[in-house]
Enzyme design. Structure first.
Site, short mmCIF file in Angstrom:
data_model
loop_
_atom_site.label_atom_id
_atom_site.label_comp_id
_atom_site.label_asym_id
_atom_site.label_seq_id
_atom_site.Cartn_x
_atom_site.Cartn_y
_atom_site.Cartn_z
CD GLN A 126 -2.57 1.22 2.68
OE1 GLN A 126 -2.05 0.78 3.70
NE2 GLN A 126 -3.79 1.70 2.67
CB SER A 129 1.98 6.96 5.13
OG SER A 129 0.82 6.67 5.88
CD GLU A 248 -5.30 0.76 6.64
OE1 GLU A 248 -4.12 0.68 7.01
OE2 GLU A 248 -5.71 1.66 5.89
CB SER A 380 -3.13 8.92 14.32
OG SER A 380 -3.80 10.18 14.28
CG ASN A 381 -5.95 5.43 18.38
OD1 ASN A 381 -6.13 4.88 17.30
ND2 ASN A 381 -5.80 4.76 19.51
CD GLU A 382 -3.17 10.97 18.69
OE1 GLU A 382 -3.14 10.20 17.69
OE2 GLU A 382 -2.50 10.76 19.71
#
Length: 395
Positions: A126, A129, A248, A380-382
């Site tokens: 993939q 990023s 995902e 991200s969790n944020e």
């Protein structure tokens, strides 16, 4: 852990369990249980076993070579595989690209790529990023400039991707590339399929905290890509990207249940103050807390799964499941590492340092360190908290 399924679903669950008991090679089961990294040939071996049963792409429609499972069947299969210490299905071609091609690909792309994913002809990675474009994925800068010559229409790709999992094994990469700098950031992105063997593609390893080579940097220098490798419309790749991310992000319930089982095993073996660690009030309280959280997450996951099975589609729920699931798995890994104490320090395979230690010590530190990524990748969790705050709370 009690799961309430219909008689038909319980029959399917029994079928999955029987298959795993019969067909999962003991050597693979043992390596997964010990937390060891699988080689490419071992991952391919498990894929071939699943494909021979028609279960490799359970979530694909039957007309594309899948099993056509509903959401509950997919949950049961993934859950039982995790409990049986079966290898994870490598997700990039099967769980990510496949659904995108089925939804947005042309008939020619589906005829060409989907069978090659199933039979293992292509190994995908993939390309999302980039440095400076991780959680803010729309900031990506890798460019693809369209051209045409005697050989036909093509794109010339330049740029860099990072944290590219298993790129060292990949034949192909699906990439988000910028095809327009004039449109809004999300509207100038396209979804492109690139042959990793093309001139100008370079893969550089990144060794992570656990000492493993799992992720990579990928560089593109004037890489020529046929225009027919564009999936969907040019400059509308963000639509494909968002759709892929719904596949995902998941809670990883089965992996957490298996991790909790290992935690309870080691906590019953290790002594503290002359008694098993699971009787230590402070440690037992942390174990109880994470088990309660896992039970709550399991119930939420089943509720979302049932809604999808009845025709719904996961929205902000996928963010909540990803957020909570990653935190639970990190806490379980932290507790196992704490339980084995100093035995968590040696590197994998350091038999002398591990003498007399619980078997779970072999991978305790590596799994703890590797699981730090769970709250980062897939958004991200944020970012997930921001999505929840905006969508649910209107903030």
């Amino acid at each position: 852990m009690n799961l309430n399924f219909t008689p038909e679903e319980e029959a399917f669950r029994a079928e999955v369990r029987a298959f795993l008991a019969e067909r999962l090679p003991p050597a693979l089961r043992r390596r997964v249980a010990e937390g060891r990294t699988l080689r490419k040939d071992e991952m391919q071996q498990w894929h071939a076993i699943l494909q021979s049963r028609g279960w490799l792409a359970g979530h694909w429609p039957r007309e594309h070579g899948g099993a056509g499972w509903n959401a509950v069947q997919r949950f049961i299969f993934e859950y039982e595989c995790a409990l049986a210490d079966a290898p994870r299905i490598v997700p990039f071609g099967l769980l990510m690209l496949g659904p995108v091609l089925i939804r947005y690909g042309t008939e020619a792309q589906q005829r060409h790529w989907l069978p090659r994913i199933l039979d293992g002809s292509d190994w995908w990675c993939q390309g999302y990023s980039e440095p400076g474009a991780g959680s803010d994925l729309a900031a990506l800068k890798t460019s693809a400039v369209r051209g045409h010559d005697a050989a036909g229409a093509h794109y010339i790709v330049n740029g860099q991707k990072t944290w590219t999992t298993l790129a060292q094994h990949a034949d192909m990469i699906f990439c988000l590339v910028r095809t327009s700098k004039d449109a809004r950031r999300q509207q100038g992105i396209s979804f492109l399929l690139i042959d990793m063997r093309s001139p100008g593609v370079e893969v550089r390893p990144i060794v992570t905290l656990d000492g493993e080579h799992e992720v990579n940097e990928v560089f593109f220098t004037d890489v020529r890509v046929p225009a027919h490798n564009l999936v969907g419309e040019e400059n509308d790749g963000w639509t494909c990207a968002k759709y892929l991310l719904t596949h995902e992000r998941n809670a990883g319930i089965g992996f957490s249940v298996a991790a909790l089982r290992r935690l309870k095993t080691v906590a019953a073996k290790v002594t503290s103050g002359g008694q098993p660690l699971d009787r230590d009030p402070a440690f037992a309280a942390r174990m109880a807390r994470v088990e309660i959280d896992l039970e709550n997450l399991k119930t939420t996951n089943l509720r979302v799964t049932a809604a999808v099975a009845n025709g719904g589609s996961p929205g902000v729920e996928s963010s909540a499941l990803k957020l909570l699931g990653s935190e639970i798995r990190q806490e379980l890994a932290a507790l196992v590492r704490r339980a084995v104490g100093l035995h968590a320090l040696p590197h994998l395979g350091d038999a002398e340092a591990l003498a007399g230690a619980p078997a779970e010590s072999v991978s305790a530190a590596a799994q703890y360190l590797n699981n730090r990524k769970l709250s980062i990748f897939g958004g991200s969790n944020e970012i997930q908290r921001n999505i929840i705050a905006k969508t649910v709370l209107g903030l």
